[in-house]
Design a protein around this motif. Structure first.
Motif, PDB file in Angstrom:
ATOM      1  N   ALA A  61      72.125  49.622 -13.759  1.00 23.00           N
ATOM      2  CA  ALA A  61      71.667  49.024 -14.809  1.00 23.00           C
ATOM      3  C   ALA A  61      72.842  50.747 -16.017  1.00 23.00           C
ATOM      4  O   ALA A  61      73.197  50.023 -17.219  1.00 23.00           O
ATOM      5  N   ARG A  62      73.412  51.211 -14.802  1.00 23.97           N
ATOM      6  CA  ARG A  62      74.210  52.538 -16.043  1.00 23.97           C
ATOM      7  C   ARG A  62      75.233  51.402 -16.472  1.00 23.97           C
ATOM      8  O   ARG A  62      76.205  52.054 -17.176  1.00 23.97           O
ATOM      9  N   LEU A  63      75.471  51.102 -15.054  1.00 25.04           N
ATOM     10  CA  LEU A  63      77.175  50.275 -15.437  1.00 25.04           C
ATOM     11  C   LEU A  63      76.952  48.951 -16.201  1.00 25.04           C
ATOM     12  O   LEU A  63      77.634  47.733 -15.890  1.00 25.04           O
ATOM     13  N   GLU A  64      75.512  48.789 -16.374  1.00 24.49           N
ATOM     14  CA  GLU A  64      75.467  47.662 -16.766  1.00 24.49           C
ATOM     15  C   GLU A  64      75.498  46.029 -15.618  1.00 24.49           C
ATOM     16  O   GLU A  64      76.196  45.262 -16.087  1.00 24.49           O
ATOM     17  N   GLN A  65      74.912  45.691 -14.884  1.00 23.35           N
ATOM     18  CA  GLN A  65      75.573  45.153 -13.861  1.00 23.35           C
ATOM     19  C   GLN A  65      73.697  44.766 -13.834  1.00 23.35           C
ATOM     20  O   GLN A  65      72.819  45.214 -13.341  1.00 23.35           O
ATOM     21  N   SER A  66      73.734  43.413 -13.526  1.00 19.44           N
ATOM     22  CA  SER A  66      73.027  42.400 -13.567  1.00 19.44           C
ATOM     23  C   SER A  66      72.661  42.294 -11.733  1.00 19.44           C
ATOM     24  O   SER A  66      73.257  42.123 -10.907  1.00 19.44           O
ATOM     25  N   SER A  67      71.401  42.096 -11.430  1.00 18.83           N
ATOM     26  CA  SER A  67      71.083  41.549 -10.558  1.00 18.83           C
ATOM     27  C   SER A  67      71.363  40.733  -9.418  1.00 18.83           C
ATOM     28  O   SER A  67      71.639  41.077  -8.339  1.00 18.83           O
ATOM     29  N   GLU A  68      71.817  39.513 -10.334  1.00 15.64           N
ATOM     30  CA  GLU A  68      72.675  38.931  -9.905  1.00 15.64           C
ATOM     31  C   GLU A  68      74.483  38.993  -9.134  1.00 15.64           C
ATOM     32  O   GLU A  68      74.340  38.578  -8.457  1.00 15.64           O
ATOM     33  N   GLN A  69      74.605  39.946  -9.564  1.00 16.91           N
ATOM     34  CA  GLN A  69      75.954  40.833  -9.434  1.00 16.91           C
ATOM     35  C   GLN A  69      76.101  41.472  -8.271  1.00 16.91           C
ATOM     36  O   GLN A  69      76.600  42.007  -8.412  1.00 16.91           O
ATOM     37  N   ALA A  70      74.863  42.034  -7.859  1.00 15.70           N
ATOM     38  CA  ALA A  70      74.740  43.410  -7.280  1.00 15.70           C
ATOM     39  C   ALA A  70      75.098  42.954  -6.145  1.00 15.70           C
ATOM     40  O   ALA A  70      76.243  44.188  -5.298  1.00 15.70           O
ATOM     41  N   GLY A  71      75.664  42.255  -5.177  1.00 10.30           N
ATOM     42  CA  GLY A  71      76.623  41.743  -4.340  1.00 10.30           C
ATOM     43  C   GLY A  71      78.187  42.290  -4.585  1.00 10.30           C
ATOM     44  O   GLY A  71      77.921  42.326  -3.257  1.00 10.30           O
ATOM     45  N   GLU A  72      78.049  41.882  -5.651  1.00  6.01           N
ATOM     46  CA  GLU A  72      79.563  42.076  -5.816  1.00  6.01           C
ATOM     47  C   GLU A  72      80.277  44.147  -5.887  1.00  6.01           C
ATOM     48  O   GLU A  72      81.373  44.158  -5.740  1.00  6.01           O
ATOM     49  N   CYS A  73      78.867  44.920  -6.104  1.00  5.57           N
ATOM     50  CA  CYS A  73      79.506  46.188  -5.748  1.00  5.57           C
ATOM     51  C   CYS A  73      80.151  46.925  -7.008  1.00  5.57           C
ATOM     52  O   CYS A  73      81.088  47.608  -6.572  1.00  5.57           O
ATOM     53  N   VAL A  74      79.749  46.693  -7.741  1.00  8.88           N
ATOM     54  CA  VAL A  74      80.849  47.387  -8.473  1.00  8.88           C
ATOM     55  C   VAL A  74      80.131  48.855  -8.810  1.00  8.88           C
ATOM     56  O   VAL A  74      79.066  48.959  -8.959  1.00  8.88           O
ATOM     57  N   THR A  75      81.276  49.954  -9.208  1.00  2.55           N
ATOM     58  CA  THR A  75      80.827  51.208  -9.015  1.00  2.55           C
ATOM     59  C   THR A  75      81.644  51.804  -9.150  1.00  2.55           C
ATOM     60  O   THR A  75      83.110  51.697 -10.134  1.00  2.55           O
ATOM     61  N   ASP A  76      81.523  52.956  -9.608  1.00  2.00           N
ATOM     62  CA  ASP A  76      82.461  53.882  -9.921  1.00  2.00           C
ATOM     63  C   ASP A  76      82.355  55.772  -9.176  1.00  2.00           C
ATOM     64  O   ASP A  76      81.479  55.581  -8.481  1.00  2.00           O
ATOM     65  N   ALA A  77      82.864  56.357  -9.545  1.00  2.00           N
ATOM     66  CA  ALA A  77      83.257  57.978  -8.637  1.00  2.00           C
ATOM     67  C   ALA A  77      81.542  58.333  -8.784  1.00  2.00           C
ATOM     68  O   ALA A  77      81.484  59.330  -8.409  1.00  2.00           O
ATOM     69  N   ASN A  78      80.699  57.986 -10.160  1.00  2.00           N
ATOM     70  CA  ASN A  78      79.429  58.560 -10.624  1.00  2.00           C
ATOM     71  C   ASN A  78      78.721  58.236  -9.517  1.00  2.00           C
ATOM     72  O   ASN A  78      77.142  58.699  -9.948  1.00  2.00           O
ATOM     73  N   SER A  79      78.385  56.729  -8.832  1.00  2.00           N
ATOM     74  CA  SER A  79      77.635  56.029  -7.949  1.00  2.00           C
ATOM     75  C   SER A  79      77.220  56.503  -6.655  1.00  2.00           C
ATOM     76  O   SER A  79      77.750  57.454  -6.284  1.00  2.00           O
ATOM     77  N   PRO A  80      76.054  56.047  -6.529  1.00  2.00           N
ATOM     78  CA  PRO A  80      75.493  56.433  -5.537  1.00  2.00           C
ATOM     79  C   PRO A  80      75.603  56.831  -3.780  1.00  2.00           C
ATOM     80  O   PRO A  80      74.998  55.728  -2.871  1.00  2.00           O
ATOM     81  N   TRP A  81      76.783  57.345  -3.456  1.00  2.00           N
ATOM     82  CA  TRP A  81      77.303  56.483  -2.168  1.00  2.00           C
ATOM     83  C   TRP A  81      76.560  57.180  -1.000  1.00  2.00           C
ATOM     84  O   TRP A  81      76.318  56.596  -0.544  1.00  2.00           O
TER      85      TRP A  81
END
Length: 268
Positions: free
Chosen positions: A97-117
């Protein structure tokens, strides 16, 4: 002052006491105090107390990601997988949600340096436990997008490939792990296991020799053979371990006796 003294002493009991006393003062952030207590209780294998501390932290701040992740990883160790998954998915969903990524896109694994590894890694561990190898590797790759140089993540990815019998991919991931952190024991140990199961015994021994003596490495390979039902090979390896040890090696002797006993039973 009391916390500093306890940290200097290195005594976990004293440190937990000091942190508990600190909760009575407004000078300290209670969530951080509870997380420190949880960490110390985990080190002492007091899982129930660690869980209580994590939950106290979340009562103070329900949005603290490190508290959710810490509790989830503890619950994985406690085999409470559904509860752990709920917490980890909550962390990941919040980040999407922080990255404004929809649940349908979840498989694409959009992350940044602050994402929860840590959460992605935890979800990978859970998927491997449930024998969902393909899903596990997606989670590990997400974690590696965030922390590409972390040996632990490459090791987990390699072990996941190993569990599926995909040995070349497992080898590549584990070699990346030891290249990133040459002293990382679990990566070398997993490489030894992989090479032995792959029929590359000399390389298995060489991998284990990176982190242990010749005698210990031979004993570990013998134990792998024993678990595989290769009793004759196991007995030979245990004997080599005994011969390689400069002093009496009771564990190898015990393992040798067990291998011989199981070999005799298998021939009946």
């Amino acid at each position: 002052m009391l916390i500093a003294q306890s940290q200097t002493s290195g005594d976990p009991d004293a440190m937990i006491y000091a942190y508990t006393q600190a909760l009575a003062f407004d000078d300290f952030e209670p969530v951080d105090i509870y997380l420190n207590i949880a960490r110390l209780e985990r080190q002492r294998n007091n899982n129930a107390r660690a869980e209580q501390a994590y939950r106290s932290a979340l009562e103070e701040d329900a949005k603290r990601r490190d508290a959710k992740e810490g509790l989830a990883l503890l619950l994985i160790d406690m085999k409470r997988h559904d509860e752990a998954e709920t917490l980890l998915l909550d962390v990941v969903t919040t980040d999407m949600a922080r990255l404004e990524q929809s649940s349908e896109q979840a498989g694409e694994c959009v992350t940044d340096a602050n994402s929860p590894w840590r959460s992605y890694n935890g979800l990978g561990l859970l998927a491997d436990i449930l024998e969902q190898g393909q899903q596990a590797r997606k989670h590990y790759q997400c974690a590696l997008n965030i922390q590409p140089g972390m040996a632990m993540l490459h090791t987990n990815l390699g072990f996941s490939y190993y569990l599926e019998g995909e040995y070349p991919q497992a080898e590549r991931a584990l070699l990346r792990a030891v290249n990133q952190e040459p002293d990382y024991e679990r990566a070398w140990s997993n490489l030894g296991l992989l090479y032995y199961r792959w029929g590359r015994s000399s390389e298995a021994l060489a991998a284990l020799r990176k982190i242990m003596t010749q005698a210990e490495a031979l004993n570990d390979l013998g134990y792998i053979a024993l678990m595989e039902g290769e009793y004759e090979s196991a007995a030979s390896l245990f004997q080599r371990a005994i011969d390689a040890s400069p002093r009496y090696y009771p564990r190898a002797v015990e393992n040798l006796n067990q291998a011989k006993s199981m070999q005799a039973i298998s021939k009946r």
